[in-house]
Design a protein around this motif. Structure first.
Motif, mmCIF file in Angstrom:
data_model
loop_
_atom_site.group_PDB
_atom_site.id
_atom_site.type_symbol
_atom_site.label_atom_id
_atom_site.label_comp_id
_atom_site.label_asym_id
_atom_site.label_seq_id
_atom_site.Cartn_x
_atom_site.Cartn_y
_atom_site.Cartn_z
ATOM 1 N N MET A 1 0.842 -1.165 0.000
ATOM 2 C CA MET A 1 0.000 0.000 0.000
ATOM 3 C C MET A 1 0.881 1.219 0.000
ATOM 4 O O MET A 1 1.882 1.272 0.702
ATOM 5 N N LYS A 2 0.512 2.196 -0.816
ATOM 6 C CA LYS A 2 1.293 3.428 -0.898
ATOM 7 C C LYS A 2 0.401 4.606 -0.562
ATOM 8 O O LYS A 2 -0.709 4.734 -1.088
ATOM 9 N N TRP A 3 0.846 5.471 0.364
ATOM 10 C CA TRP A 3 0.173 6.718 0.687
ATOM 11 C C TRP A 3 0.731 7.764 -0.265
ATOM 12 O O TRP A 3 1.921 8.057 -0.264
ATOM 13 N N VAL A 4 -0.135 8.293 -1.124
ATOM 14 C CA VAL A 4 0.282 9.272 -2.123
ATOM 15 C C VAL A 4 0.178 10.655 -1.499
ATOM 16 O O VAL A 4 -0.919 11.175 -1.294
ATOM 17 N N ALA A 5 1.318 11.235 -1.170
ATOM 18 C CA ALA A 5 1.359 12.522 -0.490
ATOM 19 C C ALA A 5 1.337 13.662 -1.496
ATOM 20 O O ALA A 5 1.857 13.551 -2.604
ATOM 21 N N PHE A 6 0.742 14.765 -1.079
ATOM 22 C CA PHE A 6 0.651 15.933 -1.954
ATOM 23 C C PHE A 6 1.979 16.673 -2.054
ATOM 24 O O PHE A 6 2.193 17.430 -2.988
ATOM 25 N N ASP A 7 2.888 16.449 -1.103
ATOM 26 C CA ASP A 7 4.187 17.121 -1.151
ATOM 27 C C ASP A 7 5.202 16.375 -2.014
ATOM 28 O O ASP A 7 6.358 16.745 -2.081
ATOM 29 N N GLY A 8 4.745 15.282 -2.663
ATOM 30 C CA GLY A 8 5.607 14.555 -3.575
ATOM 31 C C GLY A 8 6.385 13.416 -2.950
ATOM 32 O O GLY A 8 7.077 12.684 -3.635
ATOM 33 N N VAL A 9 6.296 13.249 -1.621
ATOM 34 C CA VAL A 9 7.013 12.175 -0.943
ATOM 35 C C VAL A 9 6.000 11.097 -0.546
ATOM 36 O O VAL A 9 5.241 11.265 0.400
ATOM 37 N N ASP A 10 5.966 10.021 -1.324
ATOM 38 C CA ASP A 10 5.035 8.924 -1.036
ATOM 39 C C ASP A 10 5.590 8.060 0.085
ATOM 40 O O ASP A 10 6.798 7.942 0.263
ATOM 41 N N GLU A 11 4.687 7.435 0.848
ATOM 42 C CA GLU A 11 5.076 6.596 1.978
ATOM 43 C C GLU A 11 4.466 5.211 1.803
ATOM 44 O O GLU A 11 3.301 5.076 1.459
ATOM 45 N N VAL A 12 5.258 4.182 2.038
ATOM 46 C CA VAL A 12 4.772 2.807 1.975
ATOM 47 C C VAL A 12 4.242 2.420 3.349
ATOM 48 O O VAL A 12 4.933 2.581 4.357
ATOM 49 N N LEU A 13 2.997 1.941 3.388
ATOM 50 C CA LEU A 13 2.370 1.488 4.623
ATOM 51 C C LEU A 13 2.026 0.014 4.486
ATOM 52 O O LEU A 13 1.783 -0.476 3.385
ATOM 53 N N HIS A 14 1.983 -0.694 5.598
ATOM 54 C CA HIS A 14 1.687 -2.127 5.587
ATOM 55 C C HIS A 14 0.260 -2.347 6.076
ATOM 56 O O HIS A 14 -0.042 -2.079 7.238
ATOM 57 N N PRO A 15 -0.631 -2.824 5.196
ATOM 58 C CA PRO A 15 -2.038 -2.970 5.564
ATOM 59 C C PRO A 15 -2.293 -4.134 6.526
ATOM 60 O O PRO A 15 -1.702 -5.196 6.402
ATOM 61 N N GLU A 16 -3.173 -3.879 7.479
ATOM 62 C CA GLU A 16 -3.670 -4.915 8.378
ATOM 63 C C GLU A 16 -5.042 -5.385 7.895
ATOM 64 O O GLU A 16 -5.344 -6.571 7.908
ATOM 65 N N ILE A 17 -5.873 -4.421 7.442
ATOM 66 C CA ILE A 17 -7.215 -4.709 6.948
ATOM 67 C C ILE A 17 -7.427 -3.941 5.651
ATOM 68 O O ILE A 17 -7.098 -2.757 5.569
ATOM 69 N N VAL A 18 -7.977 -4.617 4.632
ATOM 70 C CA VAL A 18 -8.329 -3.968 3.365
ATOM 71 C C VAL A 18 -9.782 -4.324 3.054
ATOM 72 O O VAL A 18 -10.136 -5.497 2.995
ATOM 73 N N LEU A 19 -10.620 -3.302 2.867
ATOM 74 C CA LEU A 19 -12.014 -3.485 2.482
ATOM 75 C C LEU A 19 -12.184 -2.910 1.080
ATOM 76 O O LEU A 19 -11.991 -1.712 0.879
ATOM 77 N N GLY A 20 -12.513 -3.754 0.104
ATOM 78 C CA GLY A 20 -12.646 -3.314 -1.278
ATOM 79 C C GLY A 20 -14.089 -3.036 -1.661
ATOM 80 O O GLY A 20 -14.997 -3.761 -1.281
ATOM 81 N N PHE A 21 -14.294 -1.962 -2.443
ATOM 82 C CA PHE A 21 -15.613 -1.535 -2.896
ATOM 83 C C PHE A 21 -15.523 -1.071 -4.350
ATOM 84 O O PHE A 21 -15.316 0.117 -4.611
ATOM 85 N N HIS A 22 -15.631 -1.986 -5.323
ATOM 86 C CA HIS A 22 -15.683 -1.643 -6.755
ATOM 87 C C HIS A 22 -14.574 -0.689 -7.185
ATOM 88 O O HIS A 22 -14.829 0.372 -7.732
ATOM 89 N N GLY A 23 -13.339 -1.025 -6.920
ATOM 90 C CA GLY A 23 -12.213 -0.210 -7.364
ATOM 91 C C GLY A 23 -11.702 0.749 -6.308
ATOM 92 O O GLY A 23 -10.584 1.226 -6.390
#
Length: 62
Positions: free
Chosen positions: A1-23
């Motif tokens: 999972m990648k957090w897309v930051a507005f300042d241009g520095v993306d951060e990689v996060l490790h998901p514990e729970i993912v809930l998907g809803f049509h994309g």
């Protein structure tokens, strides 16, 4: 999972729970109480752009 930051520095996060809803998806990372909203791609990758304090607010944001 990648957090897309507005300042241009993306951060990689490790998901514990993912809930998907049509994309779209909501993700709770390990060791973090916030929920993140983002895009869930067919290859399983996730790019998140919005954070919420709790699951209730995240679900309302969908």
């Amino acid at each position: 999972m990648k957090w897309v930051a507005f300042d241009g520095v993306d951060e990689v996060l490790h998901p514990e729970i993912v809930l998907g809803f049509h994309g779209l998806c909501l993700v709770k990372p390990v060791h973090d109480d916030d929920w993140y909203m983002g895009s869930l791609y067919e290859d399983g990758s996730i790019e998140c752009w919005t954070a919420y304090d709790d699951l209730y607010e995240a679900l309302r944001g969908l």
